[in-house]
Enzyme design. Structure first.
Site, mmCIF file in Angstrom:
data_model
loop_
_atom_site.group_PDB
_atom_site.id
_atom_site.type_symbol
_atom_site.label_atom_id
_atom_site.label_comp_id
_atom_site.label_asym_id
_atom_site.label_seq_id
_atom_site.Cartn_x
_atom_site.Cartn_y
_atom_site.Cartn_z
ATOM 1 N N LYS A 118 0.884 -1.238 0.119
ATOM 2 C CA LYS A 118 0.153 -0.044 -0.194
ATOM 3 C C LYS A 118 0.844 1.316 -0.151
ATOM 4 O O LYS A 118 0.392 2.247 -0.474
ATOM 5 C CB LYS A 118 -1.029 0.058 1.207
ATOM 6 C CG LYS A 118 -2.210 -0.887 1.148
ATOM 7 C CD LYS A 118 -3.081 -0.694 2.200
ATOM 8 C CE LYS A 118 -4.182 -1.919 2.140
ATOM 9 N NZ LYS A 118 -4.985 -1.645 3.160
ATOM 10 N N LYS A 201 -5.609 -9.353 -5.381
ATOM 11 C CA LYS A 201 -6.847 -9.879 -4.626
ATOM 12 C C LYS A 201 -8.130 -9.200 -4.940
ATOM 13 O O LYS A 201 -7.953 -8.016 -5.389
ATOM 14 C CB LYS A 201 -6.467 -9.912 -3.112
ATOM 15 C CG LYS A 201 -6.555 -8.852 -2.554
ATOM 16 C CD LYS A 201 -6.785 -8.687 -0.971
ATOM 17 C CE LYS A 201 -7.197 -7.614 -0.273
ATOM 18 N NZ LYS A 201 -7.586 -7.517 1.222
ATOM 19 N N LYS A 204 -12.344 -4.351 -1.930
ATOM 20 C CA LYS A 204 -13.268 -3.121 -1.947
ATOM 21 C C LYS A 204 -12.579 -1.931 -2.749
ATOM 22 O O LYS A 204 -13.197 -1.073 -2.937
ATOM 23 C CB LYS A 204 -13.844 -2.975 -0.678
ATOM 24 C CG LYS A 204 -14.712 -3.884 0.073
ATOM 25 C CD LYS A 204 -15.483 -3.405 1.391
ATOM 26 C CE LYS A 204 -15.405 -4.519 2.424
ATOM 27 N NZ LYS A 204 -14.127 -4.299 3.201
HETATM 28 P P1 ADP Z 1 -11.191 -5.438 1.768
HETATM 29 O O1 ADP Z 1 -9.773 -5.664 1.395
HETATM 30 O O2 ADP Z 1 -11.909 -5.727 0.452
HETATM 31 O O3 ADP Z 1 -11.402 -3.793 2.168
HETATM 32 P P2 ADP Z 1 -11.449 -6.042 4.459
HETATM 33 O O4 ADP Z 1 -10.119 -5.211 4.715
HETATM 34 O O5 ADP Z 1 -12.513 -5.366 4.960
HETATM 35 O O6 ADP Z 1 -11.831 -6.274 2.857
HETATM 36 O O7 ADP Z 1 -11.515 -7.674 4.950
HETATM 37 C C1 ADP Z 1 -12.665 -8.363 5.603
HETATM 38 C C2 ADP Z 1 -12.303 -9.721 5.704
HETATM 39 O O8 ADP Z 1 -12.518 -10.171 4.064
HETATM 40 C C3 ADP Z 1 -10.764 -10.193 6.039
HETATM 41 O O9 ADP Z 1 -11.205 -11.503 6.879
HETATM 42 C C4 ADP Z 1 -10.261 -10.567 4.855
HETATM 43 O O10 ADP Z 1 -9.085 -11.623 5.074
HETATM 44 C C5 ADP Z 1 -11.291 -11.100 3.860
HETATM 45 N N1 ADP Z 1 -10.986 -10.806 2.497
HETATM 46 C C6 ADP Z 1 -10.889 -9.588 1.951
HETATM 47 N N2 ADP Z 1 -10.440 -9.739 0.581
HETATM 48 C C7 ADP Z 1 -10.446 -11.018 0.170
HETATM 49 C C8 ADP Z 1 -10.359 -11.915 -0.893
HETATM 50 N N3 ADP Z 1 -9.885 -11.192 -1.933
HETATM 51 N N4 ADP Z 1 -10.019 -13.154 -0.823
HETATM 52 C C9 ADP Z 1 -10.561 -13.620 0.249
HETATM 53 N N5 ADP Z 1 -10.812 -13.081 1.722
HETATM 54 C C10 ADP Z 1 -10.730 -11.831 1.455
HETATM 55 NA NA NA Z 2 -8.426 -4.673 3.397
#
Ligand code: ADP
Ligand code: NA
Length: 337
Positions: A118, A201, A204
């Site tokens: 990041k 990955k 969001k």
């Molecule tokens: P994002 O990365 O989309 O902002 P968050 O950081 O809010 O998501 O993560 C919420 C949960 O979703 C965490 O437990 C994270 O490990 C899981 N997670 C986020 N992106 C992925 C992904 N691409 N594949 C599997 N698990 C994910």
């Molecule tokens: Na995240």
């Protein structure tokens, strides 16, 4: 054996997507339903973490927090069986964050791969301390409740290691078992990847909304995104090979996650398919069938913001906060305050 405390959070930075669902939220529901005696489940909206991204519009941010609660409920997480909470309603998260920051090494934080990815290439005057230190807040979130099990996606492995490291360090410094070292519960699904760039990955925070499928996507939208997703030119033979064929492997992984089947089983199911159109229709049908009930419940819930806020407030103030206050009181005393 002591009681199980299951803990996990999600950021309200955008609608929940298939990665969140297969990597975390689907497992929350399963854990809730396979209740063992003396099990506590805490599931929270990590709104303090959400402000580590570039400034969110304030009105939008309020709405995103409601959407997060609605999504949690739409997934079938029940406020009767679990504690559903909003991080910012419990000031002890920030308080423990500070106490733990004073014992966390900069070098350790610097090695976090999420931080590296990041902050890479960003001017040092632009990248913020909060983004660097947020894994410590995450550790505070978890340790505040004496969590024993944390169901999260693969991308969180390092942060959970940091959490255990901080707990160990604190316990060693103050010679006692004050903080519980939590176990990671890995979800069976491998990391879900971006649909149009399967080297990243699904997230969001990805600028391109076509990179992800939302839990609230209408069937046509799911069909469209899967149809457009990046695959490869080997179109008569589909198998799992994440290294060389990340696109098709991502689709196989998604189906495996939804159906609870192994990758090999899914490979067998699709072995007879001879073109991408057939495969993609198959995959989108499976996603649509699974997500439709979630979307329908979500559409009902989001119409009632007062109810959603009430669930979050009650869970936070009546259930989560008393535990958090107890932890802070004990730790402060231990530290000599
Ligand atoms: P994002 O990365 O989309 O902002 P968050 O950081 O809010 O998501 O993560 C919420 C949960 O979703 C965490 O437990 C994270 O490990 C899981 N997670 C986020 N992106 C992925 C992904 N691409 N594949 C599997 N698990 C994910
Ligand atoms: Na995240």
């Amino acid at each position: 054996p002591s009681d199980a405390v299951i803990f996990s959070m999600i950021q309200p930075t955008g609608d929940f997507h298939l990665g969140n669902y297969l990597g975390a939220n689907r497992v929350w529901k399963q854990l809730q339903d396979h209740k063992v005696p003396q099990q506590t489940c805490l599931f929270g909206v990590a709104d303090l973490h959400a402000i580590t991204v570039p400034k969110l519009d304030v009105v939008k941010f309020k709405q995103l927090r409601l959407q997060a609660i609605a999504s949690i409920l739409a997934l079938g997480i029940s406020p009767e069986k679990c504690t559903i909470f909003m991080q910012s309603k419990i000031p002890e998260h920030s308080q423990l964050n500070w106490l733990l920051e004073t014992i966390t090494s900069m070098g350790y934080l610097n090695r976090m791969t999420q931080w590296k990815s990041k902050s890479e290439g960003v001017d040092e005057d632009q990248v913020k301390l909060g983004l660097f230190a947020y894994p410590v807040l995450q550790a505070a979130d978890i340790l505040l409740y004496g969590s024993t099990h944390v169901p999260v996606g693969e991308d969180q492995t390092q942060h959970l290691e940091l959490t255990r490291n901080i707990a160990r360090r604190f316990n060693k410094m103050y010679k006692g078992r004050y903080l519980v070292e939590p176990q990671t519960i890995f979800t069976p699904t491998k990391k879900v990847l971006s649909l149009n760039n399967p080297t990243k990955k699904m997230s969001k925070s990805d600028a391109d909304p076509l990179s992800r499928i939302y839990l609230t996507d209408a069937p046509e939208s799911i069909q469209k995104k899967i149809k457009k997703c990046l695959t490869d030119s080997i179109s008569d033979n589909f198998y799992y090979d994440p290294e060389n064929r990340p696109g098709v492997s991502n689709l196989i992984n998604i189906v495996s996650g939804i159906q609870g089947k192994s990758v090999e089983e899914v490979e067998k199911d699709i072995a007879h398919m001879k073109d991408y159109n057939t495969l993609k229709t198959y995959v989108s049908d499976i996603i649509i069938e699974d997500l439709t009930p979630v979307r329908i419940r979500y559409e009902q819930l989001i119409k009632d913001p007062a109810y959603l806020m009430d669930v979050a407030t009650k869970g936070s103030l009546e259930k989560a906060r008393p535990i958090a206050q107890g932890t802070i009181k004990r730790l402060m005393e231990t530290m000599g305050f």
